[in-house]
Design a protein around this motif. Structure first.
Motif, PDB file in Angstrom:
ATOM      1  N   GLY A   1      39.456  59.759  74.327  1.00  0.00           N
ATOM      2  CA  GLY A   1      39.478  58.677  75.306  1.00  0.00           C
ATOM      3  C   GLY A   1      38.156  57.926  75.308  1.00  0.00           C
ATOM      4  O   GLY A   1      37.098  58.522  75.111  1.00  0.00           O
TER       5      GLY A   1
ATOM      6  N   ASP B   1      37.341  62.673  76.844  1.00  0.00           N
ATOM      7  CA  ASP B   1      36.794  61.319  76.839  1.00  0.00           C
ATOM      8  C   ASP B   1      35.359  61.299  76.339  1.00  0.00           C
ATOM      9  O   ASP B   1      34.592  62.256  76.559  1.00  0.00           O
ATOM     10  CB  ASP B   1      36.824  60.728  78.249  1.00  0.00           C
TER      11      ASP B   1
ATOM     12  N   THR C   1      42.917  55.740  79.965  1.00  0.00           N
ATOM     13  CA  THR C   1      42.788  56.993  79.213  1.00  0.00           C
ATOM     14  C   THR C   1      43.428  58.149  79.964  1.00  0.00           C
ATOM     15  O   THR C   1      44.007  59.053  79.360  1.00  0.00           O
ATOM     16  CB  THR C   1      41.315  57.317  78.916  1.00  0.00           C
TER      17      THR C   1
END
Length: 355
Positions: free
Chosen positions: A52, A108, A75
């Motif tokens: 992400g 992420d 995301t």
């Protein structure tokens, strides 16, 4: 704008799974429940790595007339919508993707939330490097990165450049977009250091000598948005340009698919970039969800999913998304489909069934 149901309502909806699946955060499952790669060593043996890149460009609270809080959630929301599906089995192909590909979710990139509201050059470059670090970690183990982003450079330049840096020969690109993103400068910062929403493609070609415009397949632009000199330059230098008008009147989706070969033939790597404002108003939700980015003659969800699948079948080396239309559960599911049908293409290729 459609009301996104949120995690509690999503999880109470048509979810085939129990509460027992990996989570990155309480309200963020891994993509389709694949293993959560916490450390770089967790990537060993992976075929595909999900990453992400939660970043929205510019200063202030809005991007293109839509609240940044909606954009930046992509995301997380794509992952939330993915968990509603039972497994990696795609009935269209009678194929369980996860039986043939090891897929992990690397979480992420380390991008502070304030970066999306205080878009200084320094913060943007830090976000870019955080994304590149994750992408490089995937490439280091021979995996294909799939980056769920929202704006450039994190969802474009930060994926394309590491791919190009890995090879010495020509690098192709398949790009779906409403806009060329090929101006010689970033409108938001006017900094030569930034590969922003208006110029990331131009900067990628300048910084990566082995990326050739002659191996670019550009799909989806239309209308009166662009500087004619920019478009004519790319066409003159050999890009395969398929505006939506040409797809609708001449090529159809089958002709468009055939032309993907220009990015793959004779190249050492191919980067696939899906800017999802290409949907315009033709996707599964109201075009106004995109704010100022909405344009007529948009690509359909099927066309985007099909192109993702065909890029996988041809052996793409990376895939990324930006401008994921915000706030609609079904549109986040489109991204899930593009990702899964792309991976189905990779699996079919691995099985020798990609022809």
């Amino acid at each position: 704008m459609p009301h996104y149901p949120g995690w509690d309502a999503t999880f109470r909806g048509k979810v085939w799974r129990t509460t027992h699946f990996p989570r990155i955060k309480e309200d963020m499952p891994t993509f389709l429940g694949v293993p959560h790669a916490v450390k770089k060593s967790d990537l060993e043996g992976a075929d595909v790595v999900i990453i992400g890149a939660p970043f929205v460009a510019g200063f202030g609270r809005q991007y293109s007339g839509v609240d940044k809080d909606e954009w930046i959630e992509a995301t997380k929301r794509v992952r939330q919508q993915s968990i509603r599906y039972r497994s990696g089995y795609i009935q269209d192909f009678d194929l369980d993707v996860f039986e043939h590909l090891k897929v992990v979710d690397y979480g992420d990139a380390d991008i502070p939330p304030e970066t999306s509201y205080e878009g200084t050059v320094e913060k943007i470059l830090e976000a870019q490097e955080a994304t590149i670090e994750k992408v490089n970690a995937a490439l280091d183990v021979g995996a294909i990165p799939i980056v769920i982003g929202q704006n450039s450079p994190c969802g474009s330049y930060a994926v394309g450049k590491p791919i190009a840096d890995r090879v010495t020969g020509p690098v192709g690109m398949v790009s779906l977009d409403t806009h060329w993103d090929a101006w010689p400068y970033d409108w938001a910062t006017m900094s030569p250091h930034i590969a922003g929403s208006t110029n990331w493609k131009d900067k990628l070609y300048r910084d990566c000598p082995n990326m050739k415009i002659a191996n670019l397949v550009e799909i989806g632009e239309r209308g009166m948005l662009e500087d004619p000199a920019t478009v004519r330059r790319y066409v003159r230098e050999g890009a395969c340009f398929m505006p939506m008008w040409k797809i609708r009147t001449e090529l159809g989706i089958e002709g468009c698919v055939r032309n993907l070969d220009q990015a793959f033939t004779g190249t050492d790597a191919v980067y696939c970039h899906f800017d999802m404002d290409v949907l315009g108003g033709a996707g599964p939700t109201d075009g106004d969800i995109l704010g100022e980015l909405a344009e007529p003659i948009g690509m359909t969800d099927y066309e985007a999913i099909r192109l993702g699948h065909e890029c996988g079948k041809r052996g793409a080396d990376g895939l990324s998304f930006i401008c994921i239309p915000p706030g609609s559960a079904v549109t986040y599911r489109v991204i899930v489909y593009v990702m899964m049908y792309f991976m189905a293409g990779l699996a079919l290729r691995k099985l020798g069934k990609a022809a």
